[in-house]
Design an enzyme around this catalytic site. Structure first.
Site, PDB file in Angstrom:
ATOM      1  NE  ARG B  68      -3.631  -2.574   0.300  1.00  0.00           N
ATOM      2  CZ  ARG B  68      -4.198  -3.241  -0.686  1.00  0.00           C
ATOM      3  NH1 ARG B  68      -3.900  -2.970  -1.948  1.00  0.00           N
ATOM      4  NH2 ARG B  68      -5.060  -4.187  -0.435  1.00  0.00           N
ATOM      5  CG  ASP B 309      -3.881 -11.480  -2.977  1.00  0.00           C
ATOM      6  OD1 ASP B 309      -3.295 -10.380  -3.056  1.00  0.00           O
ATOM      7  OD2 ASP B 309      -4.952 -11.723  -3.554  1.00  0.00           O
ATOM      8  N   GLY B 328     -10.159  -8.266  -0.509  1.00  0.00           N
ATOM      9  CA  GLY B 328      -8.833  -8.552   0.052  1.00  0.00           C
ATOM     10  C   GLY B 328      -8.810  -8.708   1.552  1.00  0.00           C
TER      11      GLY B 328
HETATM   12 ZN   LIG Z   1      -4.921 -10.493  -7.636  1.00  0.00          ZN
HETATM   13 ZN   LIG Z   2      -3.002  -9.495  -5.072  1.00  0.00          ZN
END
Ligand SMILES: [Zn+2]
Ligand SMILES: [Zn+2]
Lengths: 323, 435
Positions: B68, B309, B328
């Site tokens: 980020r 991820d 996410g």
């Molecule tokens: Zn992705």
């Molecule tokens: Zn990702």
């Protein structure tokens, strides 16, 4: 018959409730229907309570029905729309909810375009939250009023064969109907183009049919959903003409249905598209009864969720004792 | 701070060298060495770590994280993301380019590298975007990105929809030896989807994201990898059919690889029944049949890399209507435990050395990182772990700036105990971070 306790603060989805609880609402609604038939259409059950009609997605019909239901129970009612709230100014739903809480609302009726939004509020507020339609998820009071109307007209729900016709994929009315009717023992067949009645719906314990002609003779209820053909729906079926030709309840088709078959529609109707005008106004149509029954069902829901004791299966005296 | 380490009596598992033995490991000046001079052994010089009963592994590598920075440092910074990595046993991570600005220029890559060098407690490598602004239209300056030191290209978060653009990008990347990684999502099929299309999207009335949308791009990538002869890596595989397509292609020798994430083998779409946005991720949680096939693919070598991820989002961003919430979840701190819990303890699908290989040597080889091994002379990135350590996930103990984990309250087995980067202990379970 026993009357089951209603222990819930909220009504977010009929999928959350047991058959007994659902029957409790229908029984209580039956008692409240009597109120609307009297001269003085008001009982003090919610006197001193505040209900907020929080309609982020506009719906005049449903809002008015809840408003009137609340007024008949002597509640104070505030209406908030998307433009009147700060949501349009970027406020989050949670902030808005906290503001409603700060106003000490006792009951919040929410209509919102996002599935799960009623549950979102219910999990975070002390107030009772009633779902008046959340995206394509559920519209519990519509499901209840449909079941109420079937029960009132036919006398029972178990074993009744109901066809729900139209845009099932995007329909919260269909989902609430499916939940309630299958839990109460009805047989449900979904009718529509295979794009709007996809195979995944079979997991809900219903039959799927892709032509209305296959079910006309055998069903006890035909519930026609409003068909929409705006931009996002264009890829789902070729056009309104083709829809009417294959799925519309035309006058000719209506001649083939059982004489006692009920014709329902949650409104607003597209006359000449999903239903012929003559059929909408003709024998078997209970479309206006649905509207009337909506009030009784919503009174029952507001009453039970704010802690009211369920009524025993209705006798005239139970209704009288309300005044 | 001692320049030397003496890790004593652990079970040394080094999949890169096929080693699994009880013994000692020595580190000097940030490098793994065969032994230490006499005067540095024991109390007199080297820091001694007693690893008896524990596992000593090459430092774990995660090739799929979102830190980020630049642009959304309220969710995570490179510094806090690196602390999550260290606390999860990871010594090396690879950052995705969907930052703000997008990592599609050498200047942004340099900024990230500088930031990582000055603030991160683990090694941070960068990927560069395939297309400018992740827009899927014009190729990013791939040659310049290669020169700036990116280790791969990806438009993660987005997927290049134009096959012509993708084909040329892969051909172009081939010249620079940069592997291409892809977030496989055909967007006309996924459309507005926010969860797996199936029984639960039907029940909940949420727009569905069918696995077909992933399968189609996996198939596309297989064909492009075969056509160009250049490696394409399919990120976070979520569907059974994707695994079957990959298996068949790899058997034919196509240079295609894939990774799996913990949440896609730990949770099904049924978890969404309460509209909890901590279960909202892309690709979405799917069904038990998908889980079973992904695990089969991990066991049989179809999927060779495990990754998290790691995708932090602030609580206020997640605490909204389901369809408006960002996709996410956090990943780095629970990743090792979830893989051990599911693959080792519950399913007995792989041995511990096999699992560690998918978290060390395999990702290192794929991205040509000089890490992921305990070979003499390698950088001393080491993870000491206990595969049986039982613990309960508490989101409030996370090092992340965010709290978006669906695993809060889950009881898991397996945890990193000590994380060593370049010969320095950066974190251990008992005393926390060293700096
Ligand atoms: Zn992705
Ligand atoms: Zn990702």
């Amino acid at each position: 018959m026993t009357t089951h306790q209603w222990k819930h603060k909220d009504l977010c989805a009929l999928a959350d409730h047991t058959p007994d609880e659902l029957i409790t609402i229908l029984d209580t609604a039956k008692a409240f229907k009597g109120v609307g038939e009297r001269n003085l259409k008001k009982v003090p059950a919610l006197r001193g309570k505040t209900l907020v009609n929080f309609f982020i997605e506009p719906s005049t019909r449903t809002r008015i029905s809840f408003e009137l239901a609340a007024m008949r129970l002597s509640a104070d009612v505030i209406n908030i729309s998307a433009s009147a709230s700060s949501l349009e100014k970027g406020e989050t739903l949670l902030d808005t909810a906290r503001n409603l809480e700060a106003l000490r609302a006792d009951l919040i009726v929410i209509r919102h375009q996002s599935a799960g939004s009623a549950r979102f509020l219910a999990d975070r507020l002390n107030a009772s939250v009633i779902n008046a339609g959340d995206g394509a998820h559920e519209h519990p009071t519509q499901g209840l009023l449909d079941a109420f109307t079937i029960r009132e007209k036919l006398g029972y729900i178990k074993g009744v064969h109901v066809a729900i016709v139209g845009d099932i994929l995007f329909s919260r009315v269909a989902r609430s109907n499916i939940q309630l009717l299958t839990k109460l023992g009805a047989e449900v067949t979904l009718v529509g183009p295979s794009t709007l009645v996809p195979a995944t719906f079979a997991c809900l314990g219903v039959k799927l049919v892709h032509s209305i002609d296959e079910v006309l003779e055998e069903v006890d209820v035909i519930n026609l959903l409003r068909i929409q053909y705006e931009r996002q729906r264009k890829e789902y079926f070729p056009g309104l003409g083709e829809y009417t030709a294959r799925f519309g309840l035309t006058k000719k088709r209506a001649e083939r249905i059982k004489p006692e078959c009920l014709i329902m529609h949650p409104g607003p109707m597209n006359r000449g598209i999903e239903i012929d005008s003559d059929v909408a106004d003709g024998r078997g149509s209970v479309i206006l009864d649905q509207v009337t029954n909506g009030l009784a069902v919503r009174m029952a829901v507001l009453y039970l969720c704010s802690g009211g004791a369920p009524f025993a299966p209705v006798t005239p005296s139970a209704t009288d004792s309300l005044s | 701070m001692n320049a030397s380490l003496h890790i004593k009596g652990g079970r040394i598992i080094d999949p890169a060298n096929g080693i699994d033995r009880i013994g000692d490991l020595f580190v000097r000046d940030g490098i793994i060495v065969d032994s230490l001079p006499k005067n540095e052994k024991g109390e007199r010089g080297a820091e001694v770590i007693d690893a008896t009963g524990k596992v000593v592994s090459p430092g774990l590598i995660d090739i799929h994280v979102h830190f980020r920075e630049p642009g959304q440092s309220h969710k995570e910074t490179i510094a806090t993301g690196a602390r999550c990595a260290a606390a999860g046993g990871f010594t090396t991570v690879v950052c995705m380019p969907n930052t703000s600005p997008v990592a599609d220029s050498p200047a942004t890559i340099a900024w990230i590298q500088e930031r990582a060098a000055s603030t991160a407690c683990v090694n941070v490598f960068c990927t560069g975007a395939i297309t400018k602004g992740l827009a899927g239209e014009e190729m990013a300056p791939i040659g310049a990105l290669a020169a700036a030191g990116v280790v791969a290209l990806t438009d993660d978060g987005r997927c290049v929809q134009n096959h012509g653009v993708m084909r040329r990008a892969v051909e172009y990347a081939r010249h620079y030896g940069l592997p291409v990684m892809d977030h496989c999502q055909e967007t006309t099929l996924s459309a507005d989807g926010v969860m797996n299309e199936g029984e639960w999207s039907t029940r909940l009335g949420l727009p569905g994201w069918p696995s077909l949308a992933e399968d189609l791009i996996v198939a596309r990538n297989i064909l492009l990898a075969e056509e160009t002869g250049h490696p394409i890596h399919c990120q976070h595989i979520s569907s059974a059919r994707s695994v079957r397509l990959l298996r068949e292609a790899r058997q034919r020798g196509v240079p295609i690889t894939a990774e799996a994430c913990p949440h896609h083998i730990a949770l099904t779409d049924g978890e969404l029944k309460n509209f909890d946005t901590n279960f909202k991720m892309n690709p979405p949680l799917r069904t038990q049949a998908d889980i079973d096939e992904i695990i089969a693919g991990i066991s049989d070598g179809t999927i060779t890399i495990l990754a998290s991820d790691h995708a932090p989002h602030a609580t206020y961003e997640k605490e909204v209507e389901f369809d408006r919430a960002p996709f996410g979840i956090l990943g780095l701190e629970t990743e090792l435990a979830l893989f051990l819990e599911i693959l080792l303890h519950q399913r007995k699908a792989l041995t511990l050395p096999q699992i560690l290989g998918m978290l060390t040597v395999n990702p290192a080889k794929f991205l040509r990182l000089d890490r992921g091994t305990l070979s003499t002379g390698a950088p001393a990135d080491i993870t000491i772990l206990d595969p049986d350590h039982a613990w309960t996930v508490d989101k409030n103990e996370s090092s992340s700036l965010s709290r978006n984990t669906p695993f809060h309250g889950h009881s898991l087995r397996g945890r990193a105990l000590t994380t060593i980067v370049g010969g320095k202990v950066v974190w251990d379970l008992e005393s926390g971070f060293r700096s």
